[in-house]
Design a protein around this motif. Sequence first.
Motif, mmCIF file in Angstrom:
data_model
loop_
_atom_site.group_PDB
_atom_site.id
_atom_site.type_symbol
_atom_site.label_atom_id
_atom_site.label_comp_id
_atom_site.label_asym_id
_atom_site.label_seq_id
_atom_site.Cartn_x
_atom_site.Cartn_y
_atom_site.Cartn_z
ATOM 1 N N ALA A 43 6.713 4.851 2.068
ATOM 2 C CA ALA A 43 6.766 3.415 1.826
ATOM 3 C C ALA A 43 7.849 2.847 2.729
ATOM 4 C CB ALA A 43 7.080 3.146 0.352
ATOM 5 N N ASP A 44 8.171 1.566 2.581
ATOM 6 C CA ASP A 44 9.313 1.014 3.293
ATOM 7 C C ASP A 44 9.928 -0.099 2.471
ATOM 8 O OD1 ASP A 44 7.840 -1.296 3.710
ATOM 9 O OD2 ASP A 44 7.611 -1.038 5.860
ATOM 10 N N ALA A 45 10.988 -0.681 2.989
ATOM 11 C CA ALA A 45 11.696 -1.740 2.269
ATOM 12 C C ALA A 45 12.136 -2.811 3.246
ATOM 13 C CB ALA A 45 12.905 -1.173 1.536
ATOM 14 N N ARG B 229 8.247 -2.043 -0.589
ATOM 15 C CA ARG B 229 6.866 -2.447 -0.307
ATOM 16 C C ARG B 229 5.943 -1.241 -0.451
ATOM 17 N NH1 ARG B 229 6.471 -5.912 5.083
ATOM 18 N NH2 ARG B 229 7.106 -3.944 6.063
ATOM 19 N N LEU B 230 4.920 -1.399 -1.281
ATOM 20 C CA LEU B 230 3.965 -0.328 -1.573
ATOM 21 C C LEU B 230 2.549 -0.847 -1.350
ATOM 22 C CD1 LEU B 230 5.614 0.806 -4.933
ATOM 23 C CD2 LEU B 230 5.781 2.004 -2.734
ATOM 24 N N VAL C 284 -1.746 -13.806 3.454
ATOM 25 C CA VAL C 284 -1.053 -12.869 2.559
ATOM 26 C C VAL C 284 0.320 -12.611 3.151
ATOM 27 C CG1 VAL C 284 -1.039 -10.556 1.562
ATOM 28 C CG2 VAL C 284 -3.214 -11.772 1.839
ATOM 29 N N THR C 285 1.370 -12.802 2.360
ATOM 30 C CA THR C 285 2.718 -12.625 2.883
ATOM 31 C C THR C 285 3.091 -11.148 2.947
ATOM 32 O OG1 THR C 285 3.853 -12.714 0.745
ATOM 33 C CG2 THR C 285 3.392 -14.812 1.831
ATOM 34 N N SER C 286 3.982 -10.822 3.873
ATOM 35 C CA SER C 286 4.408 -9.434 4.053
ATOM 36 C C SER C 286 5.576 -9.063 3.147
ATOM 37 C CB SER C 286 4.818 -9.193 5.518
ATOM 38 O OG SER C 286 5.918 -10.026 5.865
ATOM 39 N N THR C 287 6.142 -10.046 2.445
ATOM 40 C CA THR C 287 7.302 -9.780 1.592
ATOM 41 C C THR C 287 7.004 -9.880 0.100
ATOM 42 O OG1 THR C 287 7.934 -12.093 1.911
ATOM 43 C CG2 THR C 287 9.026 -10.445 3.305
ATOM 44 N N SER C 288 5.879 -10.503 -0.263
ATOM 45 C CA SER C 288 5.520 -10.607 -1.687
ATOM 46 C C SER C 288 4.051 -10.279 -1.945
ATOM 47 C CB SER C 288 5.807 -12.020 -2.213
ATOM 48 O OG SER C 288 4.863 -12.947 -1.685
ATOM 49 N N SER C 289 3.237 -10.267 -0.900
ATOM 50 C CA SER C 289 1.784 -10.079 -1.013
ATOM 51 C C SER C 289 1.112 -11.245 -1.738
ATOM 52 C CB SER C 289 1.433 -8.758 -1.708
ATOM 53 O OG SER C 289 0.102 -8.362 -1.424
ATOM 54 N N HIS C 290 1.769 -12.408 -1.746
ATOM 55 C CA HIS C 290 1.146 -13.601 -2.313
ATOM 56 C C HIS C 290 -0.095 -13.963 -1.502
ATOM 57 C CE1 HIS C 290 0.737 -18.125 -2.272
ATOM 58 N NE2 HIS C 290 0.455 -17.810 -3.522
ATOM 59 N N VAL D 205 2.015 -4.234 -3.356
ATOM 60 C CA VAL D 205 2.860 -4.526 -4.514
ATOM 61 C C VAL D 205 4.306 -4.389 -4.071
ATOM 62 C CG1 VAL D 205 3.598 -3.756 -6.800
ATOM 63 C CG2 VAL D 205 1.158 -3.777 -6.216
ATOM 64 N N MET D 206 5.094 -5.401 -4.326
ATOM 65 C CA MET D 206 6.502 -5.403 -3.958
ATOM 66 C C MET D 206 7.370 -5.344 -5.205
ATOM 67 S SD MET D 206 4.757 -6.436 -1.324
ATOM 68 C CE MET D 206 4.706 -6.698 0.429
ATOM 69 N N ILE D 207 8.411 -4.515 -5.147
ATOM 70 C CA ILE D 207 9.345 -4.350 -6.263
ATOM 71 C C ILE D 207 10.741 -4.730 -5.786
ATOM 72 C CG2 ILE D 207 10.304 -2.736 -7.943
ATOM 73 C CD1 ILE D 207 7.839 -0.956 -7.469
ATOM 74 N N ARG D 208 11.428 -5.570 -6.576
ATOM 75 C CA ARG D 208 12.822 -5.891 -6.258
ATOM 76 C C ARG D 208 13.703 -4.805 -6.859
ATOM 77 N NH1 ARG D 208 14.983 -10.219 -4.245
ATOM 78 N NH2 ARG D 208 13.093 -11.456 -4.648
ATOM 79 N N LEU D 209 14.376 -4.067 -6.009
ATOM 80 C CA LEU D 209 15.166 -2.934 -6.461
ATOM 81 C C LEU D 209 16.467 -3.397 -7.123
ATOM 82 C CD1 LEU D 209 14.757 -0.640 -3.326
ATOM 83 C CD2 LEU D 209 13.591 -0.395 -5.533
#
Length: 377
Positions: free
Chosen positions: A340-342, A348-349, A149-155, A316-320
């Motif tokens: 949360a963090d970014a 990243r949530l 599981v990736t830390s930047t997209s959660s794929h 869940v990751m959101i592109r701001l």
Amino acid sequence: MSGYFLYHSIGMFPGKSEAVGAALADYAARWSAEDDGQWGYALERQATFLKLWGQVLNAPDGTVAQAESVTASLYNLVRALPEGRLRDGKVLIAQDCFPSLHFLLAEVVRRLGAELVTVSPAEGEAWVSDDRMIAFWDRNVRLALLTWVTSTSSHLSDLERLVQHGADMGSLVGVDVTQGIGIRPYDIARIGADFTIGSSLKWLGGVSGAAVLQVSPQLIEECSPELRGWFSQTNPFNWDLDSFAFAPDARRFGNGTPSPLPAVGSIPGLSYVLETGVEALAKDNIQKTARLCEWVLAEGLSLASPAASTQRGGSVMIRLPETIDPQSLLAALRSEGLYADARGAILRLSPGIVTGVEALEHLTTTLGAQLEPGVTA
């Protein structure tokens, strides 16, 4: 209500403060006792830690060793491989791996006379797909390191498919499970990876310094760790300088005097996950992340994670939007008791078992207000 959305960093569980505090207080009392029982107690605690990790991974007995970090686990494994195993071949890794592992391999692979191949996402994609990995994975790949599981997209990778492809190519295959272990089921027997590395942080609710290296029995027999010491032996108290011999199991990946304190601090989190059940924790998480994804899509925001729960880990990751300053947004959330963090422009949530449903609603309401056009976060 808990507004904690940081399970991708440090995991929580109900009663964590009391449970970890009690474990560390017991360690302090036993370690400080004026008797000779310290090491017997400490090594028993470490053995318990390794047993619990074995249960989480469904790993055979004697195949799990403790390490200081996931990076140290990978280093120990790669440098333990037979001389020439990687030379003139390729080592494959995805660009969205945990960066520390890439930093390590970039130098170690060069020293071993091999080529590091870093697979980037296809154009327009936010993560390295399984198809993309396979496209770069030929018979000259001697070792592939997969990110579950990736830390930047959660794929969430299809490990069974990828590991089987690795077997067909004659490659050694390792898996970094750090961002998925404890929130999605992982079964060594089913997946069949040659080795697995992971941390007790994140969804397992442990502490730093309590990483693990799990190695298949077949690969253990081939490994001769470069980093070795008195605890690499079956009997650490064999001090005959001319009769060193590796332990037949994962103990050979030990080296100098062990560090049981991180193991002690991580046992409560591992115990909670096993007692609660990964399936139950995953069900709770999937419900919460599904609600987050629905809100993101309904708001017309850019989802940087797979929309399907079957292809997504626990985050869940959101592109701001470009108009939003991530740090200002995080400060606004923090003022509302939401954590949360970014990473750059990626918010990243990661909701877990302590994350309240009311907090989830409060998060989306607060984010919605902050992300409205004209609002400066």
